[in-house]
Write a protein that holds these residues in place. Structure first.
Motif, mmCIF file in Angstrom:
data_model
loop_
_atom_site.group_PDB
_atom_site.id
_atom_site.type_symbol
_atom_site.label_atom_id
_atom_site.label_comp_id
_atom_site.label_asym_id
_atom_site.label_seq_id
_atom_site.Cartn_x
_atom_site.Cartn_y
_atom_site.Cartn_z
ATOM 1 N N ARG A 325 0.919 -1.340 -0.072
ATOM 2 C CA ARG A 325 -0.168 0.002 0.235
ATOM 3 C C ARG A 325 0.957 1.297 0.246
ATOM 4 O O ARG A 325 0.647 2.206 -0.894
ATOM 5 C CB ARG A 325 -0.830 -0.185 1.102
ATOM 6 C CG ARG A 325 -1.850 1.192 1.510
ATOM 7 C CD ARG A 325 -2.675 1.087 2.615
ATOM 8 N NE ARG A 325 -3.686 2.074 2.633
ATOM 9 C CZ ARG A 325 -3.559 3.193 3.314
ATOM 10 N NH1 ARG A 325 -2.255 3.528 3.805
ATOM 11 N NH2 ARG A 325 -4.219 4.231 3.070
ATOM 12 N N ASN A 329 1.524 3.695 -3.425
ATOM 13 C CA ASN A 329 0.862 4.911 -3.146
ATOM 14 C C ASN A 329 1.790 6.178 -3.214
ATOM 15 O O ASN A 329 1.778 7.083 -3.945
ATOM 16 C CB ASN A 329 0.177 5.286 -1.570
ATOM 17 C CG ASN A 329 -0.623 6.376 -1.403
ATOM 18 O OD1 ASN A 329 -1.371 6.844 -2.349
ATOM 19 N ND2 ASN A 329 -0.520 7.052 -0.384
ATOM 20 N N THR A 369 -7.083 -3.628 -3.147
ATOM 21 C CA THR A 369 -7.022 -2.237 -3.203
ATOM 22 C C THR A 369 -6.331 -1.346 -2.144
ATOM 23 O O THR A 369 -6.166 -1.860 -1.021
ATOM 24 C CB THR A 369 -8.413 -1.717 -3.216
ATOM 25 O OG1 THR A 369 -9.175 -1.581 -2.102
ATOM 26 C CG2 THR A 369 -9.230 -2.346 -4.401
ATOM 27 N N HIS A 370 -6.091 -0.120 -2.306
ATOM 28 C CA HIS A 370 -5.293 0.677 -1.369
ATOM 29 C C HIS A 370 -6.113 0.691 0.038
ATOM 30 O O HIS A 370 -5.650 0.606 1.032
ATOM 31 C CB HIS A 370 -5.515 2.059 -1.842
ATOM 32 C CG HIS A 370 -4.754 3.175 -0.970
ATOM 33 N ND1 HIS A 370 -3.342 3.291 -0.875
ATOM 34 C CD2 HIS A 370 -5.087 4.320 -0.440
ATOM 35 C CE1 HIS A 370 -2.979 4.330 -0.299
ATOM 36 N NE2 HIS A 370 -4.154 5.007 0.092
ATOM 37 N N ASP A 371 -7.503 0.685 -0.214
ATOM 38 C CA ASP A 371 -8.150 0.645 1.078
ATOM 39 C C ASP A 371 -8.403 -0.677 1.781
ATOM 40 O O ASP A 371 -8.504 -0.807 3.194
ATOM 41 C CB ASP A 371 -9.930 1.211 1.061
ATOM 42 C CG ASP A 371 -9.765 2.740 0.556
ATOM 43 O OD1 ASP A 371 -8.747 3.358 1.127
ATOM 44 O OD2 ASP A 371 -10.844 3.419 0.135
ATOM 45 N N LEU A 374 -5.201 -0.997 3.848
ATOM 46 C CA LEU A 374 -5.261 -0.462 5.140
ATOM 47 C C LEU A 374 -6.271 -0.994 6.240
ATOM 48 O O LEU A 374 -5.816 -1.175 7.353
ATOM 49 C CB LEU A 374 -6.184 1.180 4.633
ATOM 50 C CG LEU A 374 -6.239 1.774 6.064
ATOM 51 C CD1 LEU A 374 -5.608 3.268 5.946
ATOM 52 C CD2 LEU A 374 -7.686 2.120 6.397
ATOM 53 N N LEU A 375 -7.154 -1.605 5.549
ATOM 54 C CA LEU A 375 -8.073 -2.507 6.436
ATOM 55 C C LEU A 375 -7.439 -3.768 7.120
ATOM 56 O O LEU A 375 -7.869 -3.928 8.561
ATOM 57 C CB LEU A 375 -9.366 -2.837 5.981
ATOM 58 C CG LEU A 375 -10.212 -1.472 5.449
ATOM 59 C CD1 LEU A 375 -11.698 -1.973 4.916
ATOM 60 C CD2 LEU A 375 -10.790 -0.731 6.776
#
Ligand code: TGC
Ligand code: FAD
Length: 388
Positions: A325, A329, A369-371, A374-375
Motif C-alpha cells: 500500500r 501510493n 485495493t489501497h483501502d 489499510l483495513l
C-alpha cells in the motif's frame, strides 16, 4: 545525466550477485523495453515476444528451485528484478509477477510432483504463459464469495463460472483457477488452453496497462482432468498465499516506476528555464523533488527490511500489505508530482511519466485495493476486521 536512486547507500547491503542480477535486467530493459514501450502503450498492444526473452534473462521463476527450471535466487533478487522491469513498464513487471508468484509459486507449493515437472520448466522459459484467475465479475475484494465452481463427474471435474480482469488471459497456455468444490471449499485447478468450453475474451479500451493483455476466463462445462487439481491446498488461504508473494514483488516494482518519474523530473527541471532560470532553482520545485526522494527512499527501506524478513520466512501478510500500500501510493504521488514538474511536456509520450502514472492507477487497485490493505493493517493492529 543525473540519476539518483540510492540516497541511503542501500547498495552497501546488497551482495555482488544481487547487483549483477540487477544490472543485467537493467541492461535488458534499456535495450529491449525502453525503445518500444511508448509505442506499445499508444497502440494498446502487448509486446508478447519479450516474454521468452524474460525467460532467458531469469526474470520468470527467479526463486523457483533450479531442478524445476527456476533460478533458485533469494527474495531480494526477486525484488530487484521486479524493480528494474517496472522501471521499464508495469505491464512487463506484471507478466513476470503473475508467471512467478501467481502461477509457478502455487504449482510449486501446492502441486503434485507430476504437475511441477510438467509445467514449471516451460513456465520458466516463457514457452508457456500463465494466468491466475481469482477475481470475478461480482467478486473483487471479496474473493471468498466467489461463484465459480466445479463438481466431480466420472474421471474429471466439470468447471463453470467466469473470472474477470485477468492479466494475460487471452494469451495464456495455462491458468491457475480458484473455484469452489461441491462442499464450498476453495480449490486450485490448472486449466489449459484448448480445453473445450474454455474461452478467454480480451478486455479492450483500457487507459492503464495498455501494453499488457487483460481479459476474462470463461468456463462453460469445462472438463478438467482430475490430475489437474492442485492436491495440497484447500481454502482461501491458497490464493492468498500466492498474493503475499506477488504483493511483495509489486512493492519493489513500483519503486522502479517511481524513480524513473523522479529522475525524469529532476533532469528536466535542471534543463528547463523559465524567468531566465532553471525551474530546479525555484523553491517550490525543490520542495517537490526533495519530498519525492524522501518518500521513495522510505519505501526502499521498508521493502528492503520486508525482503530480509521474507528471506527468513518471517514476513507476515500484514507487513506485506503495509508495504504494498505504501509503496504503490508513493509511486503514484511521485508520478503525479513529476508530471507537474514537466508542465505540458509531462502529458506526452516523449517522457515516461504519464504512462507510469496511468499504469499505477491499476496497481493501486489490483492485488488488493489501497483501502483493503489499510483495513488489513487495521485488523492487524486492533484484531477487528472492518471489511465485513
Ligand atoms: P478471511 O476470512 O480473512 O480469510 C480466509 C482464509 O484465508 C486466510 N488468509 C490468508 N492466508 C495467507 N495470506 C494472506 N494474506 C491471507 N489472508 C487471509 C485466512 O487466514 C483464512 O484462513 P482459514 O484457514 O482460517 O480459512 O477472508 P475474507 O473473506 O474476510 O477476506 C479478507 C481480505 C479482504 C483481506 C482478502 O480476501 C483480500 O485481500 N482481498 C483482496 C483481493 C485481492 O487482493 N485480489 C487480488 C486478485 S489477483 C490480482 O489482482 C493479480 S494482478 C496481477 C498483475 O498483473 O500483476
Ligand atoms: P471492488 O472490490 O468492487 O471495490 C471497489 C471499491 O470498493 C474499491 O475502492 C474498494 O477499496 C472498495 N471496497 C470494497 N470492499 C470494501 C470494504 N469492505 N470496505 C471499504 N471499501 C471497500 N485479478 C485476478 O484474479 N487475476 C489477475 O491477473 C488480475 N489482473 C488485473 C489486472 C488489471 C489491469 C486490473 C485493473 C485488475 C486485475 N485483477 C486481477 C483484479 C483486481 O485484483 C481487482 O480489480 C481488485 O481486487 C479489486 O476488485 P474490484 O475491481 O472488483 O473492486
Amino acid at each position: 545525466m543525473i540519476q539518483i536512486s540510492d540516497y541511503l547507500n542501500l547498495d552497501d547491503i546488497l551482495s555482488d550477485e544481487h547487483k549483477m542480477i540487477r544490472e543485467s535486467v537493467k541492461d535488458w530493459v534499456d535495450r529491449e523495453v525502453i525503445p518500444i514501450i511508448d509505442d506499445a502503450n499508444q497502440k494498446h498492444k502487448s509486446p508478447d515476444y519479450l516474454i521468452k526473452q524474460m525467460g532467458e534473462l531469469g526474470a520468470l521463476g527467479s526463486f523457483i528451485p533450479e531442478k524445476y527450471g527456476g533460478f533458485g535466487l533469494d527474495q531480494i533478487a526477486y525484488g530487484l528484478i521486479m524493480q528494474e522491469l517496472e522501471r521499464g513498464d508495469t505491464s512487463i513487471r506484471s507478466t513476470a509477477s503473475v508467471q512467478t508468484s501467481l502461477v509457478m509459486y502455487p504449482i510449486l507449493e501446492f502441486g503434485s510432483e507430476k504437475q511441477k515437472e510438467k509445467y514449471l520448466p516451460k513456465l520458466a522459459t516463457g514457452e508457456f504463459i500463465g494466468a491466475f484467475g481469482l477475481t470475478e465479475p461480482n467478486h473483487g475484494s471479496d474473493p471468498g464469495n466467489m461463484e465459480t465452481k466445479f463438481s466431480e463427474k466420472d474421471d474429471h471435474y466439470l468447471l463453470n463460472g467466469a473470472k474477470m480482469w485477468i492479466t494475460n488471459a487471452s494469451i495464456c497456455d495455462v491458468a491457475v483457477v480458484w473455484a469452489k468444490d461441491e462442499q464450498g471449499k476453495v480449490k486450485g485447478l490448472i486449466v489449459e488452453k484448448g480445453f473445450k468450453g474454455f474461452t478467454t475474451p480480451e478486455t479492450h479500451k483500457k487507459w492503464s496497462l495498455r501494453a499488457s493483455s487483460t481479459g476474462e476466463l470463461v468456463f462453460d462445462n469445462v472438463k478438467v482432468p482430475k490430475e489437474n487439481l492442485l492436491p495440497n491446498i484447500s481454502g482461501l488461504k491458497g490464493p492468498m498465499m500466492c498474493l503475499n508473494s506477488a504483493r511483495y514483488g509489486i512493492a519493489w516494482g513500483v519503486l522502479g516506476a517511481g524513480f524513473d518519474c523522479f529522475n525524469t523530473a529532476l533532469q528536466y527541471s535542471l534543463e528547463r528555464k523559465q524567468f531566465r532560470k532553471p525551474i530546479a532553482s525555484f523553491q517550490l520545485t525543490q520542495k517537490k523533488l526533495a519530498e519525492m526522494l524522501t518518500e521513495l527512499t522510505a519505501g526502499q527501506l521498508m521493502i528492503h527490511r520486508v525482503g530480509q524478513l521474507k528471506n527468513e520466512d518471517k514476513a507476515t501478510p500484514a507487513q506485506i500489505s503495509m508495504v504494498k500500500r505504501n509503496n504503490v501510493n508513493t509511486a503514484l504521488k511521485v508520478a503525479r508530482e513529476s508530471r507537474q514538474v514537466l508542465g505540458a511536456m509531462g502529458i506526452t509520450g516523449e517522457y515516461p511519466i504519464m504512462r507510469h502514472m496511468m499504469n499505477l492507477e491499476s496497481v493501486i487497485t489490483y492485488e488488493g485495493t489501497h483501502d483493503i490493505h489499510l483495513l488489513i493493517t487495521g485488523l492487524d493492529i486492533t484484531g477487528i476486521a472492518a471489511f465485513k
